[in-house]
Design an enzyme around this catalytic site. Sequence first.
Site, PDB file in Angstrom:
ATOM      1  N   SER A 220      -3.431  -6.857  -4.727  1.00  0.00           N
ATOM      2  CA  SER A 220      -3.812  -5.469  -4.966  1.00  0.00           C
ATOM      3  C   SER A 220      -5.259  -5.416  -5.439  1.00  0.00           C
ATOM      4  O   SER A 220      -5.609  -6.070  -6.426  1.00  0.00           O
ATOM      5  CB  SER A 220      -2.905  -4.843  -6.033  1.00  0.00           C
ATOM      6  OG  SER A 220      -1.565  -4.798  -5.586  1.00  0.00           O
ATOM      7  N   GLY A 222      -6.861  -2.406  -6.160  1.00  0.00           N
ATOM      8  CA  GLY A 222      -7.098  -1.077  -6.710  1.00  0.00           C
ATOM      9  C   GLY A 222      -7.548  -0.100  -5.643  1.00  0.00           C
ATOM     10  O   GLY A 222      -6.935   0.009  -4.573  1.00  0.00           O
ATOM     11  N   GLY A 225      -7.916  -1.114  -1.793  1.00  0.00           N
ATOM     12  CA  GLY A 225      -6.830  -1.446  -0.895  1.00  0.00           C
ATOM     13  C   GLY A 225      -6.071  -2.701  -1.266  1.00  0.00           C
ATOM     14  O   GLY A 225      -6.077  -3.135  -2.424  1.00  0.00           O
ATOM     15  N   GLY A 251       1.052  -0.842  -8.853  1.00  0.00           N
ATOM     16  CA  GLY A 251       1.222  -2.167  -8.258  1.00  0.00           C
ATOM     17  C   GLY A 251       2.682  -2.538  -8.088  1.00  0.00           C
ATOM     18  O   GLY A 251       3.061  -3.188  -7.102  1.00  0.00           O
ATOM     19  N   ASP A 252       3.509  -2.112  -9.029  1.00  0.00           N
ATOM     20  CA  ASP A 252       4.949  -2.385  -8.936  1.00  0.00           C
ATOM     21  C   ASP A 252       5.565  -1.599  -7.784  1.00  0.00           C
ATOM     22  O   ASP A 252       6.428  -2.100  -7.062  1.00  0.00           O
ATOM     23  CB  ASP A 252       5.638  -2.018 -10.254  1.00  0.00           C
ATOM     24  CG  ASP A 252       4.959  -2.659 -11.448  1.00  0.00           C
ATOM     25  OD1 ASP A 252       4.532  -3.822 -11.329  1.00  0.00           O
ATOM     26  OD2 ASP A 252       4.848  -1.996 -12.498  1.00  0.00           O
TER      27      ASP A 252
END
Length: 315
Positions: A220, A222, A225, A251-252
């Site tokens: 990830s 942020g 992308g 992110g989860d």
Amino acid sequence: MIVTVTPNPSLDRTYEVPALDRGEVVRATGERVDPGGKGVNVSRAVAAAGQRTVAVLPLGGAPGALVAELLDAQGIEVAPVPVAGATRSNIALAESDGVLTKINAPGPQLSAEEQELLLETVRRQSRGAGWIACCGSLPRGLAPSWYADLVTRAHAAGVRIALDTSGPALLRALREGPDVVKPNAEELAEAVGRPLATVGDALKAAEELRGLGARAVLASLGADGQLLVDGSGAWYGSARVDAVRSNVGAGDSSLAGFLIAGGTGPGSLASAVAHGAAAVRLPGSVMPTPDDLDPAAVTVTAEVPVDRALTEPVP
């Protein structure tokens, strides 16, 4: 069915505030109380997508009881591991300009008996599972090798395992060949021991994690992308987001989207990007439902923009 493992869960309180002024009385404009922890958030996102999930987590005290109650209310099966210490309570302050300040408590220390019971509960609940997602920091008492042990046990049982952690726990687990690891840019930089300034830097770092044992890396980045690197190659995914409300749990949500879509290839990356983009448009740590997704806003390509500078480079 996706089993999640959260060794250090939390009770999360999120306050929306106009601005954070130190030393002043700050009046919140909104408040949420959610069950927290990376694995818990993955389960919440899987459940929001209408898929079955079981959340394995140590719970103790009044905060632990409330975490179980909140998860049950969201239709998530809970496999609690009773522990003597109280589950930690975390606070997040979300300012109107998108800045987020988090205060995370350390959590209880698990005894040797509680650690073994946690592993046994994972083994019991993972029968017939498609994936085990192990997420978050390790609580006090668990050695960095604990996740590595879990990866070994999962593979022995024929279950694929996804790992979202950092530091020594990540590096130690890589030796056991987790099926996918999901670092962010900071965790990538920490793992390879150097700064990241471009998407190309992140790609090289992800390839190094593959060299250390990870079968696939979902990184990830942020606002810049996500990357997927596996034995077949590398793909880059991004999505248009007009306004960010909260990045808590984004992110989860991405990891959940990746696993829901099968956990392999560019199609799963597109699902991960869509879920992450939807999550940042929602308040607190609310997980997106299928109605929140905008697949048309997602682009996935094998032409990774290696020269693109990261919006937030990691020094």
